[in-house]
Enzyme design. Structure first.
Site, PDB file in Angstrom:
ATOM      1  N   GLN A1202       0.693  -1.070  -0.093  1.00 31.36           N
ATOM      2  CA  GLN A1202      -0.125   0.042   0.053  1.00 31.36           C
ATOM      3  C   GLN A1202       0.803   1.237   0.138  1.00 31.36           C
ATOM      4  O   GLN A1202       0.563   2.162  -0.839  1.00 31.36           O
ATOM      5  CB  GLN A1202      -0.970  -0.017   1.211  1.00 31.36           C
ATOM      6  N   GLU A1268      -3.752   5.294   2.537  1.00 32.63           N
ATOM      7  CA  GLU A1268      -3.703   6.506   1.893  1.00 32.63           C
ATOM      8  C   GLU A1268      -2.345   7.294   2.215  1.00 32.63           C
ATOM      9  O   GLU A1268      -2.118   8.132   1.669  1.00 32.63           O
ATOM     10  CB  GLU A1268      -4.984   7.387   2.161  1.00 32.63           C
TER      11      GLU A1268
END
Length: 1337
Positions: A1202, A1268
């Site tokens: 990620q 994020e």
């Protein structure tokens, strides 16, 4: 396919299975045939862009050459391959490589186990690219691996693990060797930082598990196809389609006869030019002639003077032939070939290079051609043939500029191209600059050559050809003529630059824009050529010809393409942890093997439903206009069309929460859906949608940009504000005040799976079932229910997996789902609605463009005392998420800095663009760069380094934010300190400064960026979650929760949680899908909270079940799980439980400007180093070090994936990804050809990621949401570029401070590095023309 008389049988093989198509249609491509034609259904090859630009549909095509007796395996994009071109070929799709039901191939296994898949949509294409390479080269080089996947896009992983999976097949060592020293970088002094008390792990997978690659086990080429190829009695084949005819001649004479009979018919070889023109430009050809495989077109003839290459050679074969020539011939003879090879390496991707042919490329004469200018400069000749005979024409300016007298006659074809050897006093060079290094059309390119009188530097012949500066490739012939007889010196260069700018004029409103930049490139590339030639002359005779200055040497070469390497560091699992407990281990994604075999089912992979219809959209072509009329009569008359659906057909609400399904009475943006067409095939639906006639009357004002919105006071919500201290007072007592602004443009999500919805109306009770890719099923359910005017309990939404989301599938699928459901409701039939890439990009929009204005008060020592910041975002035409995004921007605007007197205000602007929406980071990546910009500007004013000013102003102790939430920045300080130390920042900064002193035209820059990221939502109930866990009598467990799997590894982590809580192996646990039927009212899967909230809910359900089982376990502590479950059932103990997590208790009071809006903070730091080419604006990312406060990582492989993926996506936002709009509000960037996300060549050459340990007791297992976070850390590349540009400007005596603009495209970099070349270009008065594109931020 419909039966057509007089059509031959098309014979080819797919995965070893013979296909005999009696009714082959020339208009059908291989991808459609594989996925939709029912005699052969292979869903595993994916549709993503439809233009050959993304590689998702890559398959291998193998052909036998009867002349050489060799089989050539080529990667191709199935979306561009007409099935009629496959006669006699063997196609291998990802299913044919390996599958779960048969055998998994080593390529598939290693891609999965190296964590090279996330959403999995690009994975089949990646597998096929690497597999095809291995079929041709079983022991590839590192360079070949990188080259093989250059035409494949991935939006999730950041490419590093994909490259790593390919590296495992290389015979070279795959151990990280630092700069070729032979030592692992972990052993270097600079990385001796590992705390021995906290054991650090660096391996995310175990190579010992890999099965070996055995080339002897690959499928054989079908013998029947060899017999067909060697058949001496082959005859012409004709395939008659619904509207078109495909003719395949078998002899050269036959081809010439056909060309004489059908002079307008295009010759189809690779279909890389004609195919896109048909699909995207509406071209139609009744007849196609395909001389594929014609022996006379496939040859190489080496002579003493040069090389003649058959027109049928693919660009990949051309590259092979030229490589051979370069190896065998003296260097002086191969200058043209080496120039061509350099451009062939980056031209498109491997798939297109294997499809496009030399003849097709030459004769199509694209204005952006990378090869034709070099061929022209190298004096190539085209050999033509027709029934009338053979002739030669020079590949020169007349030919390239499409002069009628120099063009092919309609009955002629290209037989071959002759490329002469270069000579001793002849220099040939190819130059180009594109938005990214590989697989991108050139912004400007050139082919240049000069011949000197022997032994002198006197120009005997000079040729300069430029691409992408006009409608055709352009020759600077007048300039060249005027320079004949001149010596190759600075005076000649000066005149050449002036004259070439006079001769090649790019109008100020020219298509593709970037006019001043392209003018600058014309002379910059000429200067590069000048230097190369001077250097070449010096090498030939150092006494006679002086060398170029030492500080100009670096301008000679383009940036090399290197295979990336790196290390991922994370804390090892406690040795005392149970071996069965998977938490903390780098567990492979639960669908990774299915991703790699293509067997992971996405929405459009579901088989067709009975009587299914396809939906196509008609969208507005005006930004703001009244709809006068909609005439669908022509559309309804077309074959296969069932209905046209408009706003009138909606039983319930057309406008729900301000979002409009179908435009009614007026349109408010280009791309707004006006109506849809339902038909029996997508082709019929699309054709009909284009026939709908809409009459408009424009309405003023038409607001496109933020500037226009501010002029018209056009906003979507009221102002949001936070403030602390006394800002006005503080400004009175500072040493300096700085004011500026920053523009951050938008970003397209570019998820690999476009928006996809299947809606099935039920016979009873007005029920509707939807299968789709969304991050927010409850939202879809709400919109569909509102549109159909039924209760939500009649709407069932099912989500198996999503092919990438990034925020783009939070709100948009609700609108599109409702549109689909309305069509299903009206027709009473299932509807399949898949947005084509161009429609998806146009309709769904993306990240908000942002304008930041700031006024900063600071002391001369770098301490910032006051800041007044204003933000405006371009929200588009409806509310969507804009108000919420602005709240986030305002709340997060301080990033990592404590400024005692701080005010931040923001408003979302209402414009006539499609509504922008959620995107990974949710406003933070746009807003936080503004803070970094003004901190960097303050450093420049104080003559301090940016790092010093950041350090001075960074949060240092337990503090309160502007909105009065308390936090401890200790992990921020730790990440910052480790990043500076372990990236060797200081030493590398000094080295960069030394490099910059020695190099005038290339500069290096470094930047280190701190980050304080927030997790959670200011609305507490948004973070509630529920789960349902069933235990079956065999002991297997089914887990369902409200989160959606879109590649972020959510389901994988949830299985790890359930495995720990139930104390059973992961293999016992299954997670099937997300559904509104099983878990109602689920929140969105976004804001980095997926595992946080759903993990807690699953944990709660498992703990309830374990509490029920405790009495049984106590009675039989040594029993098996299965025994306990059986016993529980016999004792009537429920084996099903609902788990619930109330959510984080967050809140924000905007009137009081205070609250606790976020659950916790994630901290990080990143350091990046770049090198910039000041002459072209190109940049190369040399190294990145990322440190992220992961607290305790539930799955380090997922978390590192990620971080890397978000970083590369962020890097794209800040560098290569540029959305372009016309002044009328039309989005130009609608395909991978127009919009450039990073490819494998853009990622750092050295890439280090460290998960830093801390504690986070509020979250499950003390973990943190990381999905994020690293998006913003991509700005370290932006500020490294700024650092390099600043060094260039400083050396040129220019101001060091300039307004931030993102993305830092090659255009921005080049035009900010002002020099004599930017100064000499002509400039136009902006009031005298309308530019091609406008900035909307």
């Amino acid at each position: 396919m419909a039966s057509v008389p007089n059509s031959d049988e098309l014979i080819f093989f797919v995965n070893g299975r013979k296909v005999v198509e009696k009714n082959a249609d020339p208009e059908v491509n291989l991808l459609y045939y594989l996925r939709k034609v029912h005699i052969l259904i292979f869903y595993c090859t994916k549709y993503s862009c439809g233009s050959g630009g993304c590689g998702a549909c890559t398959v291998m095509v193998s052909r036998y050459n009867p002349k050489t007796k060799e089989i050539r395996h080529s990667p191709v994009t199935a979306c561009l391959v007409p099935i009629c071109s496959l006669h006699g070929a063997a196609v291998t799709t990802v299913e044919g490589v390996g599958s779960i039901s048969t055998r998994i191939h080593p390529v598939q296994e290693r891609l999965a186990k190296c964590h090279g898949t996330q959403c999995g949509f690009c994975s089949p294409g990646m597998v096929m690219s690497i597999y095809t390479l291995l079929r041709n080269h079983p022991e590839p080089t590192l360079e070949q691996i990188t080259k093989a996947i250059g035409g494949n896009l991935c939006r999730c992983t950041g490419y590093r693990p994909i490259v790593e999976s390919g590296k495992t097949f290389c015979e070279e060592t795959t151990v990280c060797e630092l700069k070729g020293s032979g030592k692992c970088c972990m052993d270097q002094e600079e990385r001796s930082f590992i705390n021995r008390q906290e054991k650090i792990c660096t391996k995310l997978y175990n190579e010992d598990e890999f099965q070996p690659l055995d080339p002897s086990q690959e499928p054989i080429f079908p013998p029947e196809l060899i017999r067909m190829a060697e058949d001496p009695n082959k005859r012409r084949l004709t395939f008659q389609g619904e509207r078109t005819t495909w003719i395949a001649p078998v002899t050269l004479n036959d081809l010439l006869e056909l060309k004489a009979s059908f002079p307008e018919a295009p010759l189809i070889m690779g279909n890389t030019a004609v195919g896109p023109s048909i699909k995207f430009k509406g071209e139609f050809h009744p007849v196609f002639i395909s001389p594929l495989g014609l022996p006379e077109l496939y040859f190489v003839d080496y002579t003493d003077d040069g090389v003649t290459i058959g027109a049928g050679y693919s660009l990949a074969q051309l590259s092979d032939a030229l490589h051979l020539t370069v190896l065998e011939q003296p260097k002086e003879k191969t200058k043209t070939y080496r120039a061509l090879l350099k451009h062939l390496r980056t031209l498109a991707g491997a798939q297109i290079r294997n499809m496009a042919t030399l003849g097709g490329h030459v004769v199509s004469r694209p204005n952006f051609s990378d090869l034709n200018p070099i061929l022209a400069a190298g004096n190539a000749t085209i050999n033509l043939i027709s029934k009338e005979g053979e002739r030669q024409i020079p590949l020169n300016s007349l030919f390239l500029e499409r002069s009628p007298e120099a063009s092919l006659k309609s009955e002629e074809i290209v037989l071959s191209v002759y490329i002469p050897h270069s000579t001793q006093w002849h220099f040939v060079s190819g130059l180009r600059l594109a938005q990214r290094q590989e697989n991108a059309f050139a912004i400007v390119n050139a082919g240049m050559s000069v011949k000197f009188e022997d032994g002198t530097d006197t120009i005997k012949d000079l040729q300069m050809f430029y691409g992408s500066v006009g409608p055709t490739v352009v020759s600077a012939s007048q300039t060249c003529k005027r320079l004949l007889g001149r010596p190759w010196d600075d005076h000649m260069l000066s005149d050449a630059c002036r004259w070439v700018l006079d001769e090649i004029y790019i109008p100020p409103a020219a298509e593709d824009g970037m006019v001043e930049y392209r003018r600058t490139l014309i002379v910059s590339l000429l200067f590069k050529f000048y230097l190369r030639v001077r250097r070449g002359l010096n090498k030939m005779d150092p006494q006679k010809f002086p060398d170029i200055p030492e500080n100009s040497m670096s301008a000679l070469e383009d940036f090399p393409i290197k295979t990336p390497q790196g290390i991922q560091m994370f804390q090892c699992v406690d040795p005392y942890q149970s071996p069965q407990d998977p938490v903390g281990h780098p567990v492979m994604h639960q669908s990774a093997i299915k991703h790699a075999t293509g067997e992971a089912v996405f929405s459009d992979d579901m088989p067709p439903f009975a009587q299914e219809l396809f939906l196509a959209v008609t969208t507005s072509t005006r930004a703001h206009a009244k709809i006068i009329s909609i005439d669908a009569s022509e559309a309804l008359a077309l074959p296969g069309v069932v209905d046209v659906i408009t706003a009138e057909d909606i039983p319930g609400a057309n406008n729900h929460q301000g979002e409009i399904l179908y435009a009614q009475n007026e349109v408010i943006c280009v791309g707004q859906i006006v109506c849809t067409v339902a038909a029996d095939t997508y082709a019929h639906a699309r054709e009909a949608a284009e026939k709908v006639k809409i009459t408009y009357e424009d309405i003023e004002p038409r607001i496109i940009t933020i500037e226009q919105a501010l002029e018209h006071n056009s906003f979507l919500s009221t102002e949001k504000k936070v403030e602390q201290g006394n800002v006005e007072q503080a400004f009175k007592y500072v040493d300096q005040i700085l004011e500026g602004e920053a523009h951050v443009e938008g970003q397209e999500h570019f998820y690999m799976e476009t928006q996809t919805i299947l809606a099935i109306p039920k016979q009873e009770d007005k029920e509707m079932v939807l299968y789709l890719g969304t991050q927010f099923p409850s939202h879809v359910q709400e919109f569909v229910a509102a549109a159909l005017n039924v209760p939500r309990n009649r709407i069932a939404c099912h989500i198996k997996r999503v092919g990438g989301g990034f925020g783009g599938k939070v709100t948009k699928p609700a609108l599109l789902g409702a549109i689909t459901a309305v069509a299903a409701n009206k027709t009473g039939r299932p509807i399949r609605f898949i947005l084509e890439r161009g429609d998806d990009m146009l309709i769904t929009a993306g990240r908000h463009p942002l304008l930041g204005k700031y006024k900063i008060g600071f002391m001369n020592n770098g301490v910032i005392k006051a800041a007044d910041v204003e933000y405006y975002i371009n929200g588009g035409c409806t509310p969507d998420e804009s108000e919420s995004v602005m709240e986030y921007i305002v709340l997060k605007s301080d990033n990592a800095y404590h400024i005692p007197n701080f005010r931040c205000r923001g408003r979302p602007c209402k414009t006539n663009l499609p509504s922008n929406t959620a995107f990974r980071g949710y406003g933070f990546p746009e807003a936080a760069v503004v803070a970094e910009a003004y901190v960097t500007a303050v450093a420049s004013r104080c003559d301090l380094s940016p790092e010093e000013v950041k350090e001075i102003n960074m949060y240092k102790r337990i503090s309160k934010t502007t909105y009065k939430q308390t936090f401890d920045p200790e992990p921020l300080r730790k990440c910052w300190k480790e990043c500076l130390e372990k990236s060797s920042f200081s030493a590398r900064k000094l080295a960069a400064e030394e490099f910059n002193k020695k190099n005038y035209w290339k500069k290096r820059g470094l930047a280190v960026i701190p980050m304080k990221f927030t997790v959670g939502f200011p609305v507490g109930y948004y973070s509630q979650a529920a789960a349902l866990v069933h235990i079956y009598l065999d002991g297997s467990v089914l887990v369902t929760h409200g989160g959606c799997e879109m590649g972020q590894g959510l389901h994988t982590k949830i299985i790890q949680v359930a495995s720990r809580e139930l104390n059973i192996p992961q293999s016992y646990i299954h997670l099937s899908e997300t559904s509104t039927v099983t878990v109602p009212n689920a929140s969105f899967t976004a804001a980095s909270m997926g595992t946080d909230i759903n993990g807690k809910a699953v944990q709660n359900a498992c703990q309830i079940l374990m509490a029920r089982l405790q009495p049984i376990i106590r009675k039989n502590p040594k029993g098996r799980w299965e025994d306990w479950i059986t016993k529980a059932f016999t004792e009537s103990i429920s084996l099903s439980a609902t788990g619930y997590f109330k959510g984080y208790q967050t809140h924000m009071d905007w009137e009081k400007e205070k609250g606790e809006p976020f659950a916790y903070y994630v901290y990080g730091a990143a350091c990046s180093e770049v090198e910039v080419d000041c002459l072209t604006g190109a940049h190369k990312l040399l190294r990145t070090d990322i440190f992220v406060d992961a607290a305790f990582s539930i799955n380090p492989a997922v978390d590192v994936g990620q971080i890397e993926g978000a970083f590369i996506q962020g890097m794209g936002l800040y560098t290569t990804e540029e959305l372009k709009y016309s002044p009328e509000g039309v989005l130009y960037s609608r395909s991978p050809e127009d919009y450039k996300i990073p490819t494998v060549t853009e990622i750092p050459e050295e890439f280090y990621v460290t998960l830093v340990r801390s504690r986070n007791p509020i979250a499950i297992y003390s973990s943190k949401g990381l999905g994020e976070t690293a998006m913003f850390l991509g700005s370290s590349v932006l500020f490294a570029i700024f650092d390099a540009v600043t060094a260039a400007r400083e050396e040129r005596g220019l101001t060091k401070i300039f307004n931030l603009k993102s993305p830092a495209t090659p255009e921005f970099i080049r035009m900010t590095c002002v020099d004599q070349f930017t100064d000499m270009i002509p400039r136009d008065d902006p009031s005298t023309f309308t530019p091609w594109s406008v900035r909307v931020s």
